[in-house]
Design a protein around this motif. Structure first.
Motif, PDB file in Angstrom:
ATOM      1  N   THR A  14       9.861   9.408  55.839  1.00  0.00           N
ATOM      2  CA  THR A  14      11.430   8.078  54.174  1.00  0.00           C
ATOM      3  C   THR A  14      10.497   9.122  53.420  1.00  0.00           C
ATOM      4  OG1 THR A  14      12.172   6.409  55.481  1.00  0.00           O
ATOM      5  CG2 THR A  14      11.885   6.910  53.335  1.00  0.00           C
ATOM      6  N   VAL A  15       8.869   9.244  53.064  1.00  0.00           N
ATOM      7  CA  VAL A  15       8.195   9.506  52.184  1.00  0.00           C
ATOM      8  C   VAL A  15       8.426  10.826  52.289  1.00  0.00           C
ATOM      9  CG1 VAL A  15       5.786   9.479  50.744  1.00  0.00           C
ATOM     10  CG2 VAL A  15       7.131   7.346  51.500  1.00  0.00           C
ATOM     11  N   ARG A  16       8.308  11.341  52.973  1.00  0.00           N
ATOM     12  CA  ARG A  16       8.555  13.607  52.675  1.00  0.00           C
ATOM     13  C   ARG A  16       9.827  13.624  52.821  1.00  0.00           C
ATOM     14  NH1 ARG A  16       4.037  15.232  55.373  1.00  0.00           N
ATOM     15  NH2 ARG A  16       2.258  13.659  56.281  1.00  0.00           N
ATOM     16  N   SER A  17      10.567  12.930  52.949  1.00  0.00           N
ATOM     17  CA  SER A  17      11.660  13.356  53.351  1.00  0.00           C
ATOM     18  C   SER A  17      12.608  13.243  51.643  1.00  0.00           C
ATOM     19  CB  SER A  17      12.638  12.597  54.019  1.00  0.00           C
ATOM     20  OG  SER A  17      14.691  12.577  54.217  1.00  0.00           O
ATOM     21  N   VAL A  18      12.263  12.135  51.250  1.00  0.00           N
ATOM     22  CA  VAL A  18      12.108  12.064  49.840  1.00  0.00           C
ATOM     23  C   VAL A  18      11.446  13.027  49.142  1.00  0.00           C
ATOM     24  CG1 VAL A  18      12.047  10.539  47.195  1.00  0.00           C
ATOM     25  CG2 VAL A  18      12.778   9.971  49.836  1.00  0.00           C
ATOM     26  N   LEU A  19      10.627  13.180  49.274  1.00  0.00           N
ATOM     27  CA  LEU A  19       9.420  14.537  48.635  1.00  0.00           C
ATOM     28  C   LEU A  19      10.209  15.764  48.611  1.00  0.00           C
ATOM     29  CD1 LEU A  19       5.649  13.327  49.466  1.00  0.00           C
ATOM     30  CD2 LEU A  19       6.766  13.099  47.148  1.00  0.00           C
ATOM     31  N   ASN A  20      10.859  16.062  49.827  1.00  0.00           N
ATOM     32  CA  ASN A  20      11.301  17.310  50.290  1.00  0.00           C
ATOM     33  C   ASN A  20      12.602  17.622  49.971  1.00  0.00           C
ATOM     34  OD1 ASN A  20      11.598  20.061  51.914  1.00  0.00           O
ATOM     35  ND2 ASN A  20      12.955  18.832  52.928  1.00  0.00           N
ATOM     36  N   GLY A  21      13.424  16.364  49.096  1.00  0.00           N
ATOM     37  CA  GLY A  21      14.281  16.272  49.029  1.00  0.00           C
ATOM     38  C   GLY A  21      14.026  16.718  46.919  1.00  0.00           C
ATOM     39  N   LEU A  22      12.902  16.413  46.409  1.00  0.00           N
ATOM     40  CA  LEU A  22      12.692  16.780  45.089  1.00  0.00           C
ATOM     41  C   LEU A  22      11.842  17.860  45.071  1.00  0.00           C
ATOM     42  CD1 LEU A  22      10.845  12.802  44.123  1.00  0.00           C
ATOM     43  CD2 LEU A  22      13.117  13.949  43.103  1.00  0.00           C
ATOM     44  N   GLY A  23      11.410  18.510  45.932  1.00  0.00           N
ATOM     45  CA  GLY A  23      11.082  20.376  45.962  1.00  0.00           C
ATOM     46  C   GLY A  23       9.448  19.600  46.142  1.00  0.00           C
ATOM     47  N   TYR A  24       8.477  18.900  46.239  1.00  0.00           N
ATOM     48  CA  TYR A  24       7.256  18.465  46.133  1.00  0.00           C
ATOM     49  C   TYR A  24       6.818  19.348  47.407  1.00  0.00           C
ATOM     50  CZ  TYR A  24       2.963  16.209  45.469  1.00  0.00           C
ATOM     51  OH  TYR A  24       1.979  15.695  45.575  1.00  0.00           O
ATOM     52  N   ILE A  25       5.935  19.806  47.046  1.00  0.00           N
ATOM     53  CA  ILE A  25       4.912  20.605  48.593  1.00  0.00           C
ATOM     54  C   ILE A  25       4.205  19.718  49.170  1.00  0.00           C
ATOM     55  CG2 ILE A  25       3.443  22.446  49.944  1.00  0.00           C
ATOM     56  CD1 ILE A  25       5.637  24.432  47.421  1.00  0.00           C
ATOM     57  N   TYR A  26       3.872  19.033  49.812  1.00  0.00           N
ATOM     58  CA  TYR A  26       3.528  17.866  50.998  1.00  0.00           C
ATOM     59  C   TYR A  26       2.527  19.049  51.568  1.00  0.00           C
ATOM     60  CZ  TYR A  26       7.026  17.076  53.844  1.00  0.00           C
ATOM     61  OH  TYR A  26       8.120  17.137  54.269  1.00  0.00           O
ATOM     62  N   THR A  64       5.788   2.745  47.714  1.00  0.00           N
ATOM     63  CA  THR A  64       7.780   2.486  47.897  1.00  0.00           C
ATOM     64  C   THR A  64       8.123   1.344  48.312  1.00  0.00           C
ATOM     65  OG1 THR A  64       8.115   4.369  49.829  1.00  0.00           O
ATOM     66  CG2 THR A  64       7.719   4.845  47.629  1.00  0.00           C
ATOM     67  N   GLY A  65       6.415   0.977  49.639  1.00  0.00           N
ATOM     68  CA  GLY A  65       7.001   0.006  50.668  1.00  0.00           C
ATOM     69  C   GLY A  65       7.835   1.018  51.793  1.00  0.00           C
ATOM     70  N   LYS A  66       8.730   2.290  51.672  1.00  0.00           N
ATOM     71  CA  LYS A  66       9.386   3.366  53.121  1.00  0.00           C
ATOM     72  C   LYS A  66       7.907   3.866  54.309  1.00  0.00           C
ATOM     73  CE  LYS A  66      12.325   2.544  51.118  1.00  0.00           C
ATOM     74  NZ  LYS A  66      13.851   1.596  51.140  1.00  0.00           N
ATOM     75  N   ASP A  67       8.467   3.706  55.365  1.00  0.00           N
ATOM     76  CA  ASP A  67       7.510   5.417  55.932  1.00  0.00           C
ATOM     77  C   ASP A  67       6.994   6.900  55.968  1.00  0.00           C
ATOM     78  OD1 ASP A  67      10.307   5.426  56.636  1.00  0.00           O
ATOM     79  OD2 ASP A  67      10.298   5.202  58.828  1.00  0.00           O
ATOM     80  N   ASP A  68       6.438   7.164  56.227  1.00  0.00           N
ATOM     81  CA  ASP A  68       6.101   8.769  56.269  1.00  0.00           C
ATOM     82  C   ASP A  68       6.966   9.001  56.472  1.00  0.00           C
ATOM     83  OD1 ASP A  68       4.608  10.921  57.861  1.00  0.00           O
ATOM     84  OD2 ASP A  68       3.708  10.346  56.692  1.00  0.00           O
TER      85      ASP A  68
END
Length: 91
Positions: free
Chosen positions: A79-91, A73-77
């Motif tokens: 931002t990526v975690r925020s997007v995954l959280n918004g999608l409901g993805y558990i990381y 994505t070219g984004k930082d950690d």
């Protein structure tokens, strides 16, 4: 699933091109084309991450790691975690 429930993406079915969303004891399968086609309003970055998750799971038969998503994505950690959280993805 009706209403504004927070759901979790729990499975990708690459043959049928759909994802399984779960909330508590309920679940629902949604076709990937419906999500990308506007069924759920996503930001460009959310759509990009969802596309990466789908393609990665299809080609590599596993989900990408956070560092791999940062590269794709070219984004930082954060931002990526925020997007995954918004999608409901558990990381």
């Amino acid at each position: 699933m009706k209403g504004n429930k927070v759901t979790t993406v729990t499975k990708f079915d690459t043959q049928l091109k759909q994802i399984k969303l779960e909330f508590e004891s309920e679940y629902e399968w949604i076709k990937f084309d419906d999500i990308v086609g506007g069924f759920v309003m996503l930001t460009d970055l959310e759509r990009k991450v969802l596309q990466i998750l789908y393609n990665f799971s299809h080609s590599k038969r596993r989900m990408p790691t956070i560092p791999e998503l940062e590269i794709k994505t070219g984004k930082d950690d954060k931002t990526v975690r925020s997007v995954l959280n918004g999608l409901g993805y558990i990381y």
